[in-house]
Design an enzyme around this catalytic site. Structure first.
Site, PDB file in Angstrom:
ATOM      1  N   SER A 211       0.828  -1.244   0.062  1.00 61.70           N
ATOM      2  CA  SER A 211       0.072  -0.089   0.072  1.00 61.70           C
ATOM      3  C   SER A 211       0.852   1.186   0.013  1.00 61.70           C
ATOM      4  O   SER A 211       1.990   1.067   0.529  1.00 61.70           O
ATOM      5  CB  SER A 211      -0.876   0.016   1.257  1.00 61.70           C
ATOM      6  OG  SER A 211      -1.515   1.283   1.607  1.00 61.70           O
TER       7      SER A 211
ATOM      8  N   TYR B  30      -2.592  -1.037  10.410  1.00 68.06           N
ATOM      9  CA  TYR B  30      -2.615  -1.324   8.997  1.00 68.06           C
ATOM     10  C   TYR B  30      -1.239  -0.584   8.413  1.00 68.06           C
ATOM     11  O   TYR B  30      -0.610  -1.326   7.569  1.00 68.06           O
ATOM     12  CB  TYR B  30      -3.713  -0.424   8.204  1.00 68.06           C
ATOM     13  CG  TYR B  30      -3.832  -0.483   6.651  1.00 68.06           C
ATOM     14  CD1 TYR B  30      -4.316  -1.698   6.194  1.00 68.06           C
ATOM     15  CD2 TYR B  30      -3.411   0.347   5.697  1.00 68.06           C
ATOM     16  CE1 TYR B  30      -4.337  -2.137   4.746  1.00 68.06           C
ATOM     17  CE2 TYR B  30      -3.299   0.094   4.559  1.00 68.06           C
ATOM     18  CZ  TYR B  30      -3.914  -1.037   3.967  1.00 68.06           C
ATOM     19  OH  TYR B  30      -4.039  -1.185   2.513  1.00 68.06           O
TER      20      TYR B  30
END
Length: 343
Positions: free
Chosen positions: A237, A250
């Site tokens: 990401s 995350y």
């Protein structure tokens, strides 16, 4: 004689040769005529220009959503052959980037796929879409929880039993978790995200590299004289390179994916194994489906391209990085974020 490979797609899928369509595209090559037609593309070779114009005039080319032009030797369609003999593994294939990647591999000629997801319904939908795109794919669909080590062992044992080898691994499985300030999070919130996004990827990458190391190297299809045992593409990401408020589990997990990618790339660079990562930005997938479009407006506004990306756009990067055309790329962290991180 110099040649070119030209692939036409209609409605985002390759045309089947059973349609018996003869196509030519003016303007991209100085002179050509069709010498071969397959269900995945068309090979054209230099010849007199009046032949091309005659073919194109008789049968005008259809509207194309996508077209690709790449050099080939003579009339050999290397693009169509690139994935034909390879075994491709994709996790998180029941939706989003994983599903889009599976479909793109099929569109590019893959004939042996193993797709995995924890959600059986999504995996069934992906299976149906793949079979709809091509009836020639040997497809293995496995429902599994990859955060459990015994499940990972089962998955790769099934792949070995079915196909006997593994050439490409795309690790897409992931979750967003809970977005809250750290004082409002529990250790269970942290464990849930790390187990899925990082620990399971570590387990899978370990199994993939172990399989690669049991295999003999093969020459790359580009004819450059190098060899390969296998290629891994990890979906990280852009939050593996930057941060965001209230997203500590995350962000930790995706920074970990980037670190794992670089470490294994370094350890196996001289053993014929490449490991790369893609860092998508805000992508229109099921991870964002539960968020109303009003809530997504700030995300779009914060992206220089002023829109969300699509899973298909990420899938194009996946298939390139996985391919022999990226044979000098390992340890790379490729951003596909619409310019978000360059601000």
């Amino acid at each position: 004689m110099a040649g070119y490979q030209l692939e036409f797609r209609r409605n985002d899928h390759p045309m089947d040769n059973r349609e018996h369509e003869e196509l030519a595209l003016l303007g991209h090559v100085p002179a050509a005529h069709i010498v071969d037609l397959t269900d995945l593309g068309i090979v054209v070779e230099s010849t007199a220009r009046d032949n091309l114009e005659r073919v194109a005039t008789q049968v005008p080319p259809p509207s194309m959503s996508q077209s690709f032009l790449a050099p080939v030797d003579g009339v050999k369609n290397k693009r169509c052959q690139e994935w034909t003999m390879d075994v491709v593994y994709i996790s998180g294939a029941g939706s989003g980037i994983g599903r889009a990647s599976a479909l793109q591999f099929v569109a590019d000629g893959a004939r042996k796929l193993a797709i995995v997801d924890i959600v059986s319904g999504g995996l069934q939908q992906s299976t149906a879409l793949i079979k709809e795109r091509s009836s020639h794919v040997d497809l293995l669909s496995i429902v599994a929880d990859l955060s459990k080590e015994e499940e990972v062992h089962r998955v790769f044992a099934e792949i070995q039993q079915r196909f006997g080898r593994l050439d490409v691994a795309v690790n897409c499985a992931g979750i967003t978790g809970t977005y809250l300030p750290i004082e409002q999070l529990s250790s269970a919130d942290l464990d849930k995200v790390l187990n899925v996004n990082l620990r399971s990827l570590w387990l899978c990458e370990k199994a993939q590299i172990e399989q690669f190391m049991r295999q003999e190297e093969r020459p790359v299809i580009t004819g450059l004289g190098t060899k390969t045992r296998g290629s891994i593409v990890n979906i990280a990401s852009m939050l593996g390179t930057i941060t965001m408020p209230h997203a500590s589990p995350y962000v930790m997990s995706k920074h970990g994916v980037v670190g794992l990618t670089k470490t294994d790339a370094l350890d196996y660079a001289n053993r014929g194994i490449r490991v790369n990562a893609i860092c998508p930005g805000f992508i229109q997938t099921n991870l964002l489906d539960s968020t109303g479009w009003e809530a997504l407006a700030p995300l779009c506004a914060a992206t220089p391209m002023n829109r969300l990306g699509t899973a298909e756009e990420v899938a194009f990067v996946v298939t390139f990085l996985a391919s022999d055309r990226a044979s000098f790329m390992t340890g790379s962290v490729v951003l596909a974020d619409g310019g978000y991180t360059v601000k």
